[in-house]
Design a protein around this motif. Structure first.
Motif, mmCIF file in Angstrom:
data_model
loop_
_atom_site.group_PDB
_atom_site.id
_atom_site.type_symbol
_atom_site.label_atom_id
_atom_site.label_comp_id
_atom_site.label_asym_id
_atom_site.label_seq_id
_atom_site.Cartn_x
_atom_site.Cartn_y
_atom_site.Cartn_z
ATOM 1 N N MET A 1 -63.457 81.041 18.016
ATOM 2 C CA MET A 1 -62.536 80.428 17.082
ATOM 3 C C MET A 1 -61.126 80.573 17.625
ATOM 4 O O MET A 1 -60.682 81.669 17.930
ATOM 5 C CB MET A 1 -62.681 81.122 15.730
ATOM 6 C CG MET A 1 -61.720 80.684 14.682
ATOM 7 S SD MET A 1 -62.064 79.182 13.728
ATOM 8 C CE MET A 1 -63.752 79.228 13.327
ATOM 9 N N SER A 2 -60.433 79.468 17.740
ATOM 10 C CA SER A 2 -59.059 79.468 18.228
ATOM 11 C C SER A 2 -58.109 79.398 17.036
ATOM 12 O O SER A 2 -58.171 78.479 16.227
ATOM 13 C CB SER A 2 -58.833 78.273 19.153
ATOM 14 O OG SER A 2 -57.518 78.266 19.619
ATOM 15 N N LEU A 3 -57.243 80.379 16.942
ATOM 16 C CA LEU A 3 -56.334 80.538 15.810
ATOM 17 C C LEU A 3 -54.890 80.383 16.264
ATOM 18 O O LEU A 3 -54.519 80.899 17.315
ATOM 19 C CB LEU A 3 -56.546 81.931 15.204
ATOM 20 C CG LEU A 3 -55.545 82.450 14.184
ATOM 21 C CD1 LEU A 3 -55.583 81.612 12.905
ATOM 22 C CD2 LEU A 3 -55.852 83.913 13.876
ATOM 23 N N VAL A 4 -54.092 79.696 15.447
ATOM 24 C CA VAL A 4 -52.647 79.671 15.657
ATOM 25 C C VAL A 4 -52.002 80.348 14.454
ATOM 26 O O VAL A 4 -52.375 80.092 13.306
ATOM 27 C CB VAL A 4 -52.081 78.241 15.863
ATOM 28 C CG1 VAL A 4 -52.352 77.327 14.687
ATOM 29 C CG2 VAL A 4 -50.591 78.297 16.188
ATOM 30 N N VAL A 5 -51.074 81.250 14.735
ATOM 31 C CA VAL A 5 -50.340 81.959 13.685
ATOM 32 C C VAL A 5 -48.861 81.613 13.830
ATOM 33 O O VAL A 5 -48.280 81.801 14.899
ATOM 34 C CB VAL A 5 -50.534 83.493 13.784
ATOM 35 C CG1 VAL A 5 -49.738 84.187 12.687
ATOM 36 C CG2 VAL A 5 -52.004 83.867 13.710
ATOM 37 N N PHE A 6 -48.293 81.105 12.743
ATOM 38 C CA PHE A 6 -46.873 80.804 12.682
ATOM 39 C C PHE A 6 -46.206 81.881 11.827
ATOM 40 O O PHE A 6 -46.710 82.222 10.754
ATOM 41 C CB PHE A 6 -46.622 79.461 11.983
ATOM 42 C CG PHE A 6 -47.231 78.272 12.672
ATOM 43 C CD1 PHE A 6 -46.509 77.561 13.618
ATOM 44 C CD2 PHE A 6 -48.510 77.846 12.357
ATOM 45 C CE1 PHE A 6 -47.056 76.448 14.242
ATOM 46 C CE2 PHE A 6 -49.074 76.744 12.971
ATOM 47 C CZ PHE A 6 -48.340 76.040 13.916
ATOM 48 N N ALA A 7 -45.100 82.409 12.284
ATOM 49 C CA ALA A 7 -44.312 83.328 11.469
ATOM 50 C C ALA A 7 -42.903 82.774 11.384
ATOM 51 O O ALA A 7 -42.279 82.496 12.400
ATOM 52 C CB ALA A 7 -44.298 84.729 12.061
ATOM 53 N N ALA A 8 -42.438 82.586 10.169
ATOM 54 C CA ALA A 8 -41.087 82.065 9.957
ATOM 55 C C ALA A 8 -40.225 83.149 9.324
ATOM 56 O O ALA A 8 -40.706 83.947 8.523
ATOM 57 C CB ALA A 8 -41.140 80.833 9.056
ATOM 58 N N GLY A 9 -38.965 83.172 9.725
ATOM 59 C CA GLY A 9 -38.040 84.112 9.115
ATOM 60 C C GLY A 9 -36.917 84.494 10.053
ATOM 61 O O GLY A 9 -36.998 84.301 11.258
ATOM 62 N N ASN A 10 -35.876 85.053 9.450
ATOM 63 C CA ASN A 10 -34.703 85.457 10.196
ATOM 64 C C ASN A 10 -34.549 86.971 10.102
ATOM 65 O O ASN A 10 -34.263 87.498 9.024
ATOM 66 C CB ASN A 10 -33.467 84.757 9.607
ATOM 67 C CG ASN A 10 -32.205 85.057 10.361
ATOM 68 O OD1 ASN A 10 -32.112 86.032 11.102
ATOM 69 N ND2 ASN A 10 -31.208 84.211 10.169
#
Length: 163
Positions: A1-10
């Motif tokens: 399983m290929s997963l992409v994780v996005f993390a947003a923030g400053n």
């Protein structure tokens, strides 16, 4: 399983650092088949990071989010024209559908409750507790990174919030 994780923030805005802090921990794990994307905010171009992925996770801090976090499945939202920046995850999924002409991978949001978002502020004590709970949840997700398992986890979280 290929997963992409996005993390947003400053990281310079107090509890807005929750997403980047979790991303730093994920980077240290160096998990195979996990593509990590960190940015101050989601943009149209992030839709391209969904290419070839079987599953997506969006991590962010939120105000008014039930404590300590919310974990839920999301879907593309049509009819909202994307701006050039600051897109919600659902719009990133819709941009992917629009440009690729097929369904986006199953996607989930892990939104961690933040309290203090002022420029130059440190992570609040409350957010540190929420970060710890979100970290534990994230590790449960990564132990079985597939949509069916994550849907069960999301359902269990909803049940806990109702209790």
């Amino acid at each position: 399983m290929s997963l992409v994780v996005f993390a947003a923030g400053n990281p310079s805005r107090g509890d807005d650092a929750l997403g980047p802090l979790l991303m730093t921990e994920l980077e240290a794990l160096a998990l195979p088949d996990v593509h990590l994307v960190s940015d101050f905010q989601l943009q149209i171009e992030h839709a391209l990071d969904l290419d070839g992925r079987d599953l997506a996770l969006f991590i962010d801090a939120g105000t008014g989010t039930p404590a300590p976090f919310v974990f839920r499945e999301i879907h593309p939202v049509a009819g909202q024209p994307p701006n050039s920046h600051a897109l919600p995850p659902e719009t990133v999924l819709q941009v992917y559908v629009d440009i690729r002409g097929h369904a986006a991978p199953p996607a989930f949001v892990l939104c961690v409750r933040g309290e203090e978002f002022g420029l130059g502020r440190d992570l609040s004590a409350t957010a540190r507790k929420h970060l710890s709970a979100a970290r534990a949840h994230l590790l449960r997700c990564l132990a079985c990174a597939e949509a069916t398992s994550w849907r069960r986890l999301a359902g269990a979280d909803r049940d806990l919030l109702r209790a």
